[in-house]
Motif scaffolding. Structure first.
Motif, PDB file in Angstrom:
ATOM      1  N   LEU A   1       0.804  -1.215   0.000  1.00  0.00           N
ATOM      2  CA  LEU A   1       0.000   0.000   0.000  1.00  0.00           C
ATOM      3  C   LEU A   1       0.842   1.272   0.000  1.00  0.00           C
ATOM      4  O   LEU A   1       0.492   2.265  -0.652  1.00  0.00           O
ATOM      5  N   THR A   2       1.967   1.248   0.715  1.00  0.00           N
ATOM      6  CA  THR A   2       2.701   2.499   0.998  1.00  0.00           C
ATOM      7  C   THR A   2       4.112   2.562   0.425  1.00  0.00           C
ATOM      8  O   THR A   2       4.733   3.627   0.471  1.00  0.00           O
ATOM      9  N   LYS A   3       4.623   1.424   0.006  1.00  0.00           N
ATOM     10  CA  LYS A   3       6.017   1.287  -0.452  1.00  0.00           C
ATOM     11  C   LYS A   3       7.015   1.335   0.716  1.00  0.00           C
ATOM     12  O   LYS A   3       8.212   1.177   0.506  1.00  0.00           O
ATOM     13  N   ALA A   4       6.557   1.569   1.924  1.00  0.00           N
ATOM     14  CA  ALA A   4       7.467   1.583   3.083  1.00  0.00           C
ATOM     15  C   ALA A   4       7.846   0.143   3.433  1.00  0.00           C
ATOM     16  O   ALA A   4       7.035  -0.766   3.270  1.00  0.00           O
ATOM     17  N   PRO A   5       9.087  -0.074   3.938  1.00  0.00           N
ATOM     18  CA  PRO A   5       9.524  -1.454   4.182  1.00  0.00           C
ATOM     19  C   PRO A   5       8.685  -2.184   5.233  1.00  0.00           C
ATOM     20  O   PRO A   5       8.401  -3.359   5.083  1.00  0.00           O
ATOM     21  N   ASP A   6       8.323  -1.509   6.305  1.00  0.00           N
ATOM     22  CA  ASP A   6       7.498  -2.186   7.326  1.00  0.00           C
ATOM     23  C   ASP A   6       6.749  -1.152   8.155  1.00  0.00           C
ATOM     24  O   ASP A   6       6.961   0.058   8.007  1.00  0.00           O
ATOM     25  N   ASN A   7       5.882  -1.642   9.046  1.00  0.00           N
ATOM     26  CA  ASN A   7       5.047  -0.739   9.857  1.00  0.00           C
ATOM     27  C   ASN A   7       5.274  -0.947  11.355  1.00  0.00           C
ATOM     28  O   ASN A   7       4.383  -0.667  12.159  1.00  0.00           O
TER      29      ASN A   7
END
Ligand code: SF4
Length: 238
Positions: free
Chosen positions: A141-147
């Motif tokens: 969803l965000t292209k960020a590696p993790d949450n």
């Protein structure tokens, strides 16, 4: 100086009551459903460098019709030091005018709030956008590696009584990307339960306005779907 994209002098959808909503420029992730994609770039010709004093002059115009300010983005925590000075100045303005003003942050939760004790002492609460729970879903969803930081922030804000509201964007089931609302709600309910706190959870209906990229032509989430999510949230005690 802070890099400001937009100011809404009176907003009723950016936190409780009527508020001055300030949108800062720059974001560190790229949500597929972003309806403010123009705020993502760290620098943009349309954004304006503003001092704390200039922003306070804008807030002052809203008194006595506003209950406070909400700073959003982009991701406003990328300018945390500026936020700290702005919130301190809003406190001063409250004292000077005798009109109580609160300071809220609307954040994607990717920057640890625990690292900014001075800011958090001045901040009345955070509206945290918990976009998706599962790491792979979040990444898609965000292209960020993790949450992981978002989850840590959720716990930290709860245990420090700084969580005003949890926000979840609900995409239609037919969309090419999911936020896996059901899984997200179940985990949020578990955490609230384990910490013993009650916090409003706002389910935001996806609308394609302003959206670019793969979700640009995705229709609005149906009322029935939203109603089903609301029922699920309620059945989980949210
Ligand atoms: S965090 Fe907000 S501003 Fe940043 S990309 Fe996602 S929706 Fe857009």
């Amino acid at each position: 100086m802070g890099l400001v994209r937009k100011i809404i002098p009176q907003s009723t959808v950016d936190g409780p009551g009527n508020r001055v909503a300030i949108f800062l420029q720059g974001c560190n992730i790229r949500c597929a459903y972003c309806h403010n994609p123009e705020t993502q770039a760290m620098h943009d010709d349309e954004a304006r460098e503003m001092s704390v004093g200039e922003l306070i002059a804008e807030v002052r115009k809203g008194i006595p019709f506003v209950r406070g300010i909400t700073v959003s983005g982009g991701e406003c925590m990328l300018q945390a030091d500026f936020l700290t000075r702005l919130f301190a100045a809003v406190r001063d303005l409250s004292r000077e005018t005798g009109h109580p003003l609160t300071c809220l942050i609307d954040s994607n939760g990717t920057i640890p709030f625990a690292d900014y004790p001075q800011l958090m002492a001045l901040c009345d609460g955070v509206m945290l956008d918990v976009k998706a729970w599962d790491t792979a879903v979040y990444h898609r969803l965000t292209k960020a590696p993790d949450n992981e930081t978002v989850k840590e922030n959720l716990r930290w804000l709860l245990s420090h009584d700084k969580l005003t509201e949890v926000r979840i964007v609900c995409l239609p089931e037919t969309a090419s990307v999911t936020t896996d609302v059901e899984n997200n709600l179940r985990h949020i309910a578990e955490i609230l339960d384990s910490i013993g706190k009650k916090v409003p959870v706002r389910l935001l209906r996806f609308r394609p306005y302003g959206v670019v990229g793969e979700l640009a032509d995705t229709p609005m989430t149906s009322e029935q779907q939203m109603s089903d999510y609301a029922s699920l949230a309620q059945s989980l005690g949210l």
